[in-house]
Motif scaffolding. Structure first.
Motif, PDB file in Angstrom:
ATOM      1  N   GLY A   1      -3.846   0.486  -6.859  1.00  0.00           N
ATOM      2  CA  GLY A   1      -3.280   1.735  -7.385  1.00  0.00           C
ATOM      3  C   GLY A   1      -1.917   2.023  -6.793  1.00  0.00           C
ATOM      4  O   GLY A   1      -1.796   2.732  -5.796  1.00  0.00           O
TER       5      GLY A   1
ATOM      6  N   LYS B   1     -12.407  -0.071  -0.095  1.00  0.00           N
ATOM      7  CA  LYS B   1     -12.082   1.060   0.779  1.00  0.00           C
ATOM      8  C   LYS B   1     -13.294   1.979   0.875  1.00  0.00           C
ATOM      9  O   LYS B   1     -13.938   2.203  -0.138  1.00  0.00           O
ATOM     10  CB  LYS B   1     -10.929   1.876   0.202  1.00  0.00           C
ATOM     11  CG  LYS B   1      -9.576   1.197   0.222  1.00  0.00           C
ATOM     12  CD  LYS B   1      -8.564   2.163  -0.421  1.00  0.00           C
ATOM     13  CE  LYS B   1      -7.250   1.454  -0.714  1.00  0.00           C
ATOM     14  NZ  LYS B   1      -6.316   2.305  -1.451  1.00  0.00           N
TER      15      LYS B   1
ATOM     16  N   GLU C   1       0.857  -1.197   0.000  1.00  0.00           N
ATOM     17  CA  GLU C   1       0.000   0.000   0.000  1.00  0.00           C
ATOM     18  C   GLU C   1       0.885   1.237   0.000  1.00  0.00           C
ATOM     19  O   GLU C   1       1.792   1.352   0.822  1.00  0.00           O
ATOM     20  CB  GLU C   1      -0.896  -0.052   1.252  1.00  0.00           C
ATOM     21  CG  GLU C   1      -1.727   1.160   1.542  1.00  0.00           C
ATOM     22  CD  GLU C   1      -2.755   1.458   0.465  1.00  0.00           C
ATOM     23  OE1 GLU C   1      -2.521   2.389  -0.314  1.00  0.00           O
ATOM     24  OE2 GLU C   1      -3.788   0.751   0.410  1.00  0.00           O
ATOM     25  N   ASP C   2       0.628   2.160  -0.935  1.00  0.00           N
ATOM     26  CA  ASP C   2       1.476   3.358  -0.999  1.00  0.00           C
ATOM     27  C   ASP C   2       0.927   4.514  -0.150  1.00  0.00           C
ATOM     28  O   ASP C   2       1.645   5.450   0.150  1.00  0.00           O
ATOM     29  CB  ASP C   2       1.684   3.811  -2.447  1.00  0.00           C
ATOM     30  CG  ASP C   2       0.376   4.153  -3.131  1.00  0.00           C
ATOM     31  OD1 ASP C   2      -0.609   3.430  -2.901  1.00  0.00           O
ATOM     32  OD2 ASP C   2       0.325   5.133  -3.891  1.00  0.00           O
TER      33      ASP C   2
ATOM     34  N   ASP D   1      -2.952  -3.252  -2.631  1.00  0.00           N
ATOM     35  CA  ASP D   1      -3.640  -2.079  -3.167  1.00  0.00           C
ATOM     36  C   ASP D   1      -3.402  -2.102  -4.675  1.00  0.00           C
ATOM     37  O   ASP D   1      -2.300  -2.371  -5.130  1.00  0.00           O
ATOM     38  CB  ASP D   1      -3.019  -0.824  -2.523  1.00  0.00           C
ATOM     39  CG  ASP D   1      -3.488   0.461  -3.177  1.00  0.00           C
ATOM     40  OD1 ASP D   1      -4.667   0.527  -3.576  1.00  0.00           O
ATOM     41  OD2 ASP D   1      -2.673   1.397  -3.288  1.00  0.00           O
TER      42      ASP D   1
HETATM   43 CA    CA Z   1      -2.744   3.564  -3.816  1.00  0.00          CA
END
Ligand code: CA
Length: 232
Positions: A58, A105, A12-13, A56
């Protein structure tokens, strides 16, 4: 606090979401690793012992979908996708690419842990290679050896196609199966695009197993994605 052995890789970023997930895992006693990019996630999977990936889609470098496809070339590692709302196509694509489940989310800590437990239970079953012959969900049971279905302990008559559909869903209880996946499994890839046929089949099956077919308790519709048999 119960301490678990399974290591979870959190990819996850977004630091806020990552911190929330890591905090939850720590509370629940799960060891974890973190990656904030797809490339880092892939190198972690090959170099460390990971039992579940929380991914995640993205990510800043490579697309999460590509991460799933790359991992699936050599590993059956359970992958739980974390995706933003209103991206049903993305969820379906992720499941078709080999992800095991998805979380939308925003999600709660309770929801996160429930999905993680389902994913790890599936892993344990695969590892032990002990697929039970009788599966039970609520008041519904299926005997995979004798090809019989029971509801409240009474044998239920189902057609061969309804049986195959129910067996597929019950073997994957707790997991979302995409419409495309179900169609391929039931009819084979050549005829696997008749979503209308699946809807009709599902309606027939629900009439037999659900008290109120319009408000199903066993087989839930995941709008725009597919179906989910509730967990055991
Ligand atoms: Ca992301």
């Amino acid at each position: 606090m119960h301490t678990h052995k399974e290591t979870i890789l959190v990819v996850e970023d977004d630091p806020k979401i990552r911190n929330f997930i890591c905090y939850t895992l720590k509370q629940e006693g799960y060891p974890f690793l973190t990656s904030s990019s797809g490339k880092d996630a892939l190198s972690t999977v090959v170099s460390q012992s990971v039992d579940l990936m929380l991914l995640d889609l993205g990510l800043p470098d490579i697309d999460g979908m590509e991460v799933i496809q790359t991992v699936r070339q050599w590993s059956e590692l359970p992958i739980l996708v974390v995706s933003a709302r209103d991206r049903d196509n993305e969820k379906a694509d992720a499941l078709d690419s080999g992800a095991d489940d998805y979380l939308t989310k925003p999600f709660s800590a309770t929801e996160l842990m429930a999905r993680i437990r389902v994913a790890l239970r599936h892993l344990q079953r695969v590892q032990k290679d002990q697929s039970p012959t009788v599966l039970t969900v609520g008041e519904l049971s299926i005997d995979l050896e004798k090809h019989l279905v029971y509801l409240h302990g009474t044998e239920l008559h189902v057609t061969p196609l309804e049986y195959n559909l129910l067996a597929l869903l019950m073997k994957n209880a707790g997991k979302v199966l995409t419409t495309q996946y179900i169609l391929n499994e039931l009819y084979g890839p050549r005829y696997g695009s008749d979503t209308q046929a699946l809807r009709a089949l599902m309606a027939g099956l629900r009439r037999k197993i659900e008290k109120e077919p319009a408000k199903p308790r066993y087989i839930l519709t995941e709008i725009g994605v597919g179906y989910r048999m509730i967990g055991e």
